[in-house]
Scaffold this active site. Structure first.
Site, PDB file in Angstrom:
ATOM      1  N   ASN A  80      13.413  13.606  30.784  1.00  0.00           N
ATOM      2  CA  ASN A  80      13.360  13.684  32.246  1.00  0.00           C
ATOM      3  C   ASN A  80      13.398  15.164  32.605  1.00  0.00           C
ATOM      4  OD1 ASN A  80      13.783  13.667  34.984  1.00  0.00           O
ATOM      5  ND2 ASN A  80      15.797  12.673  34.891  1.00  0.00           N
ATOM      6  N   TRP A  81      12.259  15.677  33.027  1.00  0.00           N
ATOM      7  CA  TRP A  81      12.159  17.120  33.283  1.00  0.00           C
ATOM      8  C   TRP A  81      12.745  17.533  34.636  1.00  0.00           C
ATOM      9  CZ3 TRP A  81       6.366  17.687  31.373  1.00  0.00           C
ATOM     10  CH2 TRP A  81       6.355  17.634  29.970  1.00  0.00           C
ATOM     11  N   LYS A  82      13.149  16.555  35.431  1.00  0.00           N
ATOM     12  CA  LYS A  82      13.744  16.837  36.747  1.00  0.00           C
ATOM     13  C   LYS A  82      12.858  17.828  37.523  1.00  0.00           C
ATOM     14  CE  LYS A  82      18.158  15.467  34.882  1.00  0.00           C
ATOM     15  NZ  LYS A  82      19.602  15.514  34.915  1.00  0.00           N
TER      16      LYS A  82
ATOM     17  N   GLU B 190      23.612   6.100  31.998  1.00  0.00           N
ATOM     18  CA  GLU B 190      23.875   7.530  32.150  1.00  0.00           C
ATOM     19  C   GLU B 190      25.169   7.736  32.934  1.00  0.00           C
ATOM     20  OE1 GLU B 190      20.058  10.015  31.742  1.00  0.00           O
ATOM     21  OE2 GLU B 190      20.145   9.359  33.808  1.00  0.00           O
TER      22      GLU B 190
ATOM     23  N   GLU C 264      20.980  11.129  40.235  1.00  0.00           N
ATOM     24  CA  GLU C 264      20.719  12.216  41.199  1.00  0.00           C
ATOM     25  C   GLU C 264      20.018  11.680  42.439  1.00  0.00           C
ATOM     26  OE1 GLU C 264      18.881  14.796  38.327  1.00  0.00           O
ATOM     27  OE2 GLU C 264      20.838  15.068  37.394  1.00  0.00           O
TER      28      GLU C 264
ATOM     29  N   GLY D 266      17.783  15.108  29.583  1.00  0.00           N
ATOM     30  CA  GLY D 266      17.495  16.049  30.655  1.00  0.00           C
ATOM     31  C   GLY D 266      17.247  17.443  30.102  1.00  0.00           C
ATOM     32  N   GLY D 267      18.245  18.282  30.181  1.00  0.00           N
ATOM     33  CA  GLY D 267      18.117  19.696  29.814  1.00  0.00           C
ATOM     34  C   GLY D 267      17.464  19.938  28.458  1.00  0.00           C
TER      35      GLY D 267
ATOM     36  N   GLY E 142      24.352  16.737  32.620  1.00  0.00           N
ATOM     37  CA  GLY E 142      24.269  18.174  32.882  1.00  0.00           C
ATOM     38  C   GLY E 142      25.596  18.904  32.733  1.00  0.00           C
TER      39      GLY E 142
ATOM     40  N   SER F 220      23.807  14.662  28.515  1.00  0.00           N
ATOM     41  CA  SER F 220      24.103  15.730  27.552  1.00  0.00           C
ATOM     42  C   SER F 220      23.717  15.373  26.112  1.00  0.00           C
ATOM     43  CB  SER F 220      25.570  16.149  27.634  1.00  0.00           C
ATOM     44  OG  SER F 220      25.860  16.688  28.911  1.00  0.00           O
TER      45      SER F 220
ATOM     46  N   HIS G 249      17.893   6.895  39.285  1.00  0.00           N
ATOM     47  CA  HIS G 249      18.602   7.973  38.588  1.00  0.00           C
ATOM     48  C   HIS G 249      19.802   8.397  39.444  1.00  0.00           C
ATOM     49  CE1 HIS G 249      19.608  11.850  36.882  1.00  0.00           C
ATOM     50  NE2 HIS G 249      19.002  11.431  35.779  1.00  0.00           N
TER      51      HIS G 249
HETATM   52  P1  13P Z   1      21.214  16.053  30.732  1.00  0.00           P
HETATM   53  O1  13P Z   1      20.632  15.653  29.396  1.00  0.00           O
HETATM   54  O2  13P Z   1      20.791  17.410  31.169  1.00  0.00           O
HETATM   55  O3  13P Z   1      22.700  15.849  30.759  1.00  0.00           O
HETATM   56  O4  13P Z   1      20.597  15.050  31.818  1.00  0.00           O
HETATM   57  C1  13P Z   1      20.635  13.688  31.576  1.00  0.00           C
HETATM   58  C2  13P Z   1      19.789  13.005  32.571  1.00  0.00           C
HETATM   59  O5  13P Z   1      20.119  12.968  33.747  1.00  0.00           O
HETATM   60  C3  13P Z   1      18.522  12.414  32.132  1.00  0.00           C
HETATM   61  O6  13P Z   1      17.968  11.600  33.106  1.00  0.00           O
END
Ligand code: 13P
Length: 249
Positions: free
Chosen positions: A9-11, A167, A97, A233-234, A173, A212, A95
């Site tokens: 997920n590149w956000k 999640e 967020e 994510g990251g 994050g 994470s 998600h």
């Molecule tokens: P991180 O891997 O950066 O913690 O993010 C997880 C995430 O929200 C994937 O959708």
């Protein structure tokens, strides 16, 4: 039996150039790792770019969000039909967020899940508890509400063509990953909850862990019986990390 799935997920990150470089960096691994499906979820403006870059490799792509509506006066939205038209296979829905910053309710997320399936996309239903929920032993209660909103609308059989991503919000994050045991406990709860209603669906549905995930903790997580892959994510923005996570399956 369940195909392992690694999703990035590149956000809200990336440019055409960085995305091209990222795909170049991971496509070889995605092509050679036959037993894993690798999916990237770019920001919506880059969907067409990614569609072109994934034409001749094994990568699949998805959206990070879709509207609950298919057409209409909804400024700024992207519909599941539009995303499908460009060749997406998946879309995330709910998600944390989106729930947190865009006030998406369980019921709204359920409607997005339904819209996605109606368009022929596979929804990846993201669920997870806040730190406070965990500390007050409400994790299962919160997850059940998030799942129930969807089964109330579309029925449990709809999960035959869906993915679930667990999640925990406190792990997103933050660098604070759930332990493999903590994650497995919740994944097992989710599968049992589904099993009580439909055994076939429960065995079939892929349940991903997100929060994470890194190359150095993925192996332990993926070794758990009810963890079928990761939503990353990251670390999905760094070639070596993402490749390491794919190879950890
Ligand atoms: P991180 O891997 O950066 O913690 O993010 C997880 C995430 O929200 C994937 O959708």
């Amino acid at each position: 039996m369940r195909t392992p799935l690694v999703m990035g997920n590149w956000k809200l990150f990336g440019t055409k150039d960085t995305i091209s470089a990222l795909i170049k960096g991971i496509e070889g691994t995605a092509n050679s790792t036959k037993n894993v499906e690798v999916v990237v979820c770019p920001p919506p403006i880059f969907i067409e770019h990614v569609a072109k870059l994934t034409q001749n490799n094994n990568l699949k792509f998805g959206a990070q969000n879709v509207s609950e509506h298919i057409t209409g006066a909804f400024t700024g939205e992207t519909s599941s039909d539009m995303v499908k038209e460009f060749g997406a296979k998946y879309t995330l829905v709910g998600h944390s967020e989106r729930r947190q910053y865009h006030f998406e309710t369980n019921e709204m997320v359920a409607r997005k899940f339904m819209a996605a399936q109606n368009s022929g996309l596979i929804p990846v239903l993201c669920i997870g508890e806040r730190l406070l929920d965990r500390e007050t032993h409400k994790t299962f209660e919160v997850l059940e509400k998030q799942l129930k909103a969807v089964t109330n609308l579309v029925g449990v059989a709809a999960f035959e063509k869906a993915v679930i991503a667990y999640e925990p919000m406190w792990a997103i994050g933050t660098g604070r990953v759930a332990t493999a045991e903590q994650a497995q406990e919740v994944h097992s709860f989710i599968r049992s909850w589904l099993r009580a209603q439909n055994e076939v669906v429960a065995e079939k549905v892929q349940i991903l862990y997100g929060g994470s995930v890194k190359a150095n903790n993925a192996k332990n997580l993926f070794a758990q019986p009810d963890i079928d892959g990761g939503l990353v994510g990251g670390a999905a923005l760094i070639v070596e990390e993402f490749v390491g996570i794919i190879e950890a399956i």
